[in-house]
Design a protein around this motif. Structure first.
Motif, PDB file in Angstrom:
ATOM      1  N   ASP A  27       0.674   5.814  -6.946  1.00 55.69           N
ATOM      2  CA  ASP A  27       0.161   6.448  -5.728  1.00 55.69           C
ATOM      3  C   ASP A  27       1.297   6.879  -4.797  1.00 55.69           C
ATOM      4  O   ASP A  27       1.184   7.889  -4.100  1.00 55.69           O
ATOM      5  CB  ASP A  27      -0.815   5.506  -5.004  1.00 55.69           C
ATOM      6  CG  ASP A  27      -2.158   5.393  -5.746  1.00 55.69           C
ATOM      7  OD1 ASP A  27      -2.348   6.138  -6.728  1.00 55.69           O
ATOM      8  OD2 ASP A  27      -3.000   4.572  -5.346  1.00 55.69           O
ATOM      9  N   SER A  36       2.846  10.127  -6.474  1.00 57.25           N
ATOM     10  CA  SER A  36       1.972  11.289  -6.343  1.00 57.25           C
ATOM     11  C   SER A  36       1.920  11.775  -4.895  1.00 57.25           C
ATOM     12  O   SER A  36       1.953  12.977  -4.627  1.00 57.25           O
ATOM     13  CB  SER A  36       0.580  10.915  -6.869  1.00 57.25           C
ATOM     14  OG  SER A  36      -0.356  11.895  -6.564  1.00 57.25           O
ATOM     15  N   GLY A  37       1.861  10.841  -3.956  1.00 58.87           N
ATOM     16  CA  GLY A  37       1.874  11.214  -2.538  1.00 58.87           C
ATOM     17  C   GLY A  37       3.177  11.910  -2.174  1.00 58.87           C
ATOM     18  O   GLY A  37       3.189  12.914  -1.457  1.00 58.87           O
ATOM     19  N   VAL A  78       5.431   6.424   1.193  1.00 63.43           N
ATOM     20  CA  VAL A  78       5.709   7.860   1.057  1.00 63.43           C
ATOM     21  C   VAL A  78       6.621   8.296   2.201  1.00 63.43           C
ATOM     22  O   VAL A  78       7.591   9.030   2.004  1.00 63.43           O
ATOM     23  CB  VAL A  78       4.397   8.683   1.035  1.00 63.43           C
ATOM     24  CG1 VAL A  78       4.694  10.179   1.062  1.00 63.43           C
ATOM     25  CG2 VAL A  78       3.554   8.319  -0.180  1.00 63.43           C
ATOM     26  N   ALA A 123       5.138  13.560  -4.199  1.00 62.18           N
ATOM     27  CA  ALA A 123       5.163  14.881  -4.851  1.00 62.18           C
ATOM     28  C   ALA A 123       4.508  15.916  -3.940  1.00 62.18           C
ATOM     29  O   ALA A 123       5.029  17.025  -3.751  1.00 62.18           O
ATOM     30  CB  ALA A 123       4.450  14.832  -6.199  1.00 62.18           C
ATOM     31  N   ALA A 124       3.368  15.557  -3.354  1.00 57.96           N
ATOM     32  CA  ALA A 124       2.681  16.494  -2.463  1.00 57.96           C
ATOM     33  C   ALA A 124       3.467  16.690  -1.164  1.00 57.96           C
ATOM     34  O   ALA A 124       3.602  17.805  -0.675  1.00 57.96           O
ATOM     35  CB  ALA A 124       1.271  15.984  -2.161  1.00 57.96           C
ATOM     36  N   ARG A 125       4.007  15.590  -0.630  1.00 58.39           N
ATOM     37  CA  ARG A 125       4.755  15.681   0.630  1.00 58.39           C
ATOM     38  C   ARG A 125       5.943  16.629   0.485  1.00 58.39           C
ATOM     39  O   ARG A 125       6.231  17.442   1.349  1.00 58.39           O
ATOM     40  CB  ARG A 125       5.237  14.280   1.033  1.00 58.39           C
ATOM     41  CG  ARG A 125       6.110  14.225   2.268  1.00 58.39           C
ATOM     42  CD  ARG A 125       5.319  14.307   3.570  1.00 58.39           C
ATOM     43  NE  ARG A 125       4.370  13.229   3.768  1.00 58.39           N
ATOM     44  CZ  ARG A 125       4.635  12.087   4.408  1.00 58.39           C
ATOM     45  NH1 ARG A 125       5.827  11.866   4.912  1.00 58.39           N
ATOM     46  NH2 ARG A 125       3.689  11.172   4.570  1.00 58.39           N
ATOM     47  N   LEU A 157       0.846  -1.196   0.000  1.00 60.51           N
ATOM     48  CA  LEU A 157       0.000   0.000   0.000  1.00 60.51           C
ATOM     49  C   LEU A 157       0.877   1.240   0.000  1.00 60.51           C
ATOM     50  O   LEU A 157       2.001   1.217   0.497  1.00 60.51           O
ATOM     51  CB  LEU A 157      -0.918  -0.018   1.228  1.00 60.51           C
ATOM     52  CG  LEU A 157      -1.957  -1.159   1.232  1.00 60.51           C
ATOM     53  CD1 LEU A 157      -2.676  -1.241   2.565  1.00 60.51           C
ATOM     54  CD2 LEU A 157      -2.951  -0.990   0.095  1.00 60.51           C
ATOM     55  N   HIS A 214      -1.959   9.133   8.970  1.00 60.94           N
ATOM     56  CA  HIS A 214      -2.853   8.744   7.875  1.00 60.94           C
ATOM     57  C   HIS A 214      -2.232   7.704   6.944  1.00 60.94           C
ATOM     58  O   HIS A 214      -2.932   6.991   6.246  1.00 60.94           O
ATOM     59  CB  HIS A 214      -3.281   9.975   7.063  1.00 60.94           C
ATOM     60  CG  HIS A 214      -2.154  10.645   6.341  1.00 60.94           C
ATOM     61  ND1 HIS A 214      -1.359  11.607   6.925  1.00 60.94           N
ATOM     62  CD2 HIS A 214      -1.677  10.481   5.093  1.00 60.94           C
ATOM     63  CE1 HIS A 214      -0.454  12.010   6.046  1.00 60.94           C
ATOM     64  NE2 HIS A 214      -0.625  11.348   4.931  1.00 60.94           N
TER      65      HIS A 214
END
Ligand SMILES: Cc1cc2nc3c(=O)[nH]c(=O)nc-3n(C[C@H](O)[C@H](O)[C@H](O)COP(=O)(O)OP(=O)(O)OC[C@H]3O[C@@H](n4cnc5c(N)ncnc54)[C@H](O)[C@@H]3O)c2cc1C
Ligand SMILES: Nc1ncnc2c1ncn2[C@@H]1O[C@H](COP(=O)(O)O)[C@@H](O)[C@H]1O
Lengths: 320, 256
Positions: free
Chosen positions: A98, A101-102, A73, A104-106, A68, A178
């Motif tokens: 996933d 992308s996670g 991340v 990239a935001a972090r 997962l 999370h």
């Protein structure tokens, strides 16, 4: 450039796609590191070394035992910080997309996806990205670091670089609340079964344009007449029209027959990566703008229900 | 329960890139990204006849309200459009920042995404938004159920089928096989006009314009080129004779 490659594994095997990205990374020059997270990660470090990783970060924390994205991340953010990497490369998969992308935001880091290649141009990293259903090719870049790149499935071959034992480093980040929220509670591997479409010289594949499960007989009869096998898109497999063993594409099988006939298939990238190396592609779709026409040798704008029965009959006659 | 659905307004027909700006030409006709109709449908199915609320959220030009209105016509209760010149040209980092700010205001228990935007084919945005919202994310859902405070998803990966559970609030991206989206009824279309349709700016969301659009982006398009040509490709229109033409083609290629 300090490159980190995310290696995905299943059981005791590193995935070919991510080893392909590692191979490509080593060709860019400089030391390349890799990260493997999950059960059995440590044991895979020397395998990663063979494909050119000079250093392998491993994490076997219980948090990453399941495939997962969330906890990965955390692992990658930690490795990027500790190792000072300015470039992180991923081979596309349900999991890797996933994670990328996670991340990239972090890190507020640029992510270019669906790349089919990458090169250094005057010291700058440039990605090759087919866009708009592959009707145009864009050169893409990054501002700031780290630069994240997600490569289309099957972009590179995995070639052993003859590297030695890599340096191994353990990583154990603190996990965000999370990240660990999702849990895998069941797994069902049904890919093995069913007839083999990978060896077939002719594949007739059906998509949602067939209109319903009962209409797969159209594909079956044409395949019969041609002496081929039947394939399907994810949309119809997940809808229960046809078995998973017949699915072609990113999360299904990869085929390269002499002839691929697409019936009522739009031609999404994720389907394309499983059949684009077919020698001849013939498609029938009633939408003249369907992306499948961008990579068909013969594209027919028309209704499968009109054309396919006639086609099957004509081929039967020829074969006598 | 409050369910937020992220929907995108995409160019209709064959989209093109504007050679001067290297951005997608968004001046032509647009429509609701068809993959997002599955997400709207799923939200409406989960809502059922419970007291849940479904709010459709989009980032896009003013015209994107047309797509939000389609979601309302299908049955969504409310629409929120983030529209701001300064947000044009946002990449993943910038889009996820703006969208997360708009979603946070709604305090949804569940955020739904479609499988992919038909103009970007990214299939990536949800994980970035989930990360910014600090919520678990599950993608490629082909079956979704919510039971009390948690959800359950069945999905396909490269290795078969997974069943995943996550506590609410959470983010889920659905696959295009999850349902058959309904067509809006005439009553739905009429009713949509009266439903709340908010347009908000970056300032309303407290997002600095420098953190959105091209200045907030971390990727760039450097150049555009023609794709490698597939030699000798042919395209024909069926006028009743296509079957024979296909057979001729196959014969020429020595395939029959
Ligand atoms: C992570 C990920 C992994 C994926 N993996 C895969 C994969 O392994 N394999 C795969 O296939 N997909 C995969 N997909 C899904 C993919 O993106 C598409 O959603 C899917 O391939 C669409 O299937 P389709 O072409 O059957 O359906 P649609 O896209 O709905 O296309 C149906 C087509 O039929 C045409 N049509 C309708 N009626 C007729 C008619 N009467 N006659 C002729 N034409 C007609 C329509 O014009 C349309 O173009 C994946 C997606 C993601 C995000
Ligand atoms: N501008 C946008 N506004 C709202 N939702 C969006 C927007 N762009 C993408 N999405 C959502 O994110 C999903 C995946 O988009 P992408 O990663 O761009 O393929 C889409 O199916 C939508 O649900």
């Amino acid at each position: 450039m300090a490159i980190l490659v995310f290696l995905e594994h299943r059981g005791t095997e590193l995935q070919k796609g991510s080893l392909g990205v590692l191979s490509r990374a080593t060709q860019l020059g400089g030391d390349v590191a890799a990260v493997v997270a999950g059960e059995g990660a440590r044991a895979l470090a020397s395998e990663a070394g063979k494909f050119g990783a000079a250093k392998v970060w491993v994490c076997e924390d219980e948090q990453v035992a399941q495939p997962l994205p969330g906890p990965r991340v955390d692992v990658l953010a930690q490795v990027v910080a500790e190792g000072g990497y300015d470039t992180v490369l991923f081979a596309n998969s349900v999991l890797a997309a996933d994670v990328a992308s996670g991340l990239a935001a972090r890190l507020d880091a640029g992510l270019n996806w669906d790349l089919v290649d990458v090169e250094l141009r005057g010291g700058e990293l440039v990605g090759k990205r087919p866009a708009l259903q592959d009707s145009v090719y864009a050169d893409v870049g990054w501002s700031g670091t780290p630069r994240l790149a997600l490569f289309r499935a099957g972009s590179f071959d995995a070639t052993a670089a003859g590297g030695g034992e890599p340096e191994v480093a353990e990583v154990s980040p603190s996990y965000a609340a999370h990240s660990a929220g999702a849990r895998l509670v069941g797994q069902d591997e049904e890919k093995g079964g069913g007839p083999s479409i990978e060896d077939a010289e002719i594949v007739v594949a059906g998509g949602r344009g067939l209109g319903g499960p009962e209409n797969f007989t159209l594909a079956e009869e044409l395949a019969n007449a041609l002496g081929g096998a039947v394939g399907a898109t994810r949309a119809v497999v997940d809808a229960g029209w046809y078995p998973y063993s017949a699915q072609i594409g990113q999360t299904g099988k990869t085929v390269s027959p002499k002839l691929y006939v697409a019936l009522g298939i739009s031609g999404a990238i994720q389907h394309k990566v499983g059949m684009q190396s077919s020698s001849v592609i013939v498609s029938i779709n009633k939408d003249a703008n369907a992306p499948i026409f961008e990579f068909s040798d013969l594209g027919v704008v028309g209704d499968v229900h009109e054309i396919v029965p006639k086609l099957t009959e004509l081929i039967r006659q020829r074969r006598g | 329960m409050r369910i937020a659905v992220c929907v995108k307004h995409v160019p209709e027909g064959a989209p093109r890139l504007d050679p001067s700006t290297k951005r997608l030409d968004r001046d032509g006709e647009g429509a609701l990204n068809h993959f997002d109709a599955n997400a709207v449908e799923e939200a409406l199915r989960l809502k059922g006849d419970s007291g849940s609320e479904v709010v459709a959220v989009s980032l896009g030009p003013a015209k994107a309200m047309d797509s939000l209105r389609k979601a309302l016509a299908m049955g969504a209760d409310r629409a929120v459009l983030v529209s701001d010149e300064a947000a044009a040209g946002s990449d993943l980092v910038a889009t996820s920042r703006v969208l997360a700010a708009a979603l946070a205001r709604e305090e949804p228990d569940l955020v739904l995404f479609g499988q992919q935007a038909s103009d970007s084919d990214g299939a990536v945005l949800w994980a970035a938004v989930a990360e910014r919202l600090g919520r678990p994310v599950v993608s490629q859902a082909m079956e979704l159920s919510v039971d009390g405070g948690s959800l359950r998803v069945k999905r396909q990966t490269e290795f078969g089928y997974d069943t995943i559970e996550a506590p609410l609030p959470a983010v889920v991206a659905v696959s295009d096989a999850i349902n058959e989206p309904r067509y809006p009824s005439l009553k739905g279309i009429m009713g949509a006009k009266k439903k709340p349709q908010d347009v908000v700016s970056l300032a309303d969301l407290g997002v600095d314009p420098g953190d959105a659009g091209e200045s907030g982006s971390r990727t760039t398009v450097l150049a555009l080129a023609e794709p490698p040509a597939r030699g000798g490709a042919r395209k024909i229109e069926d006028d009743g004779d296509a079957a024979r033409e296909i057979v001729e083609f196959l014969t020429e290629k020595r395939l029959v």
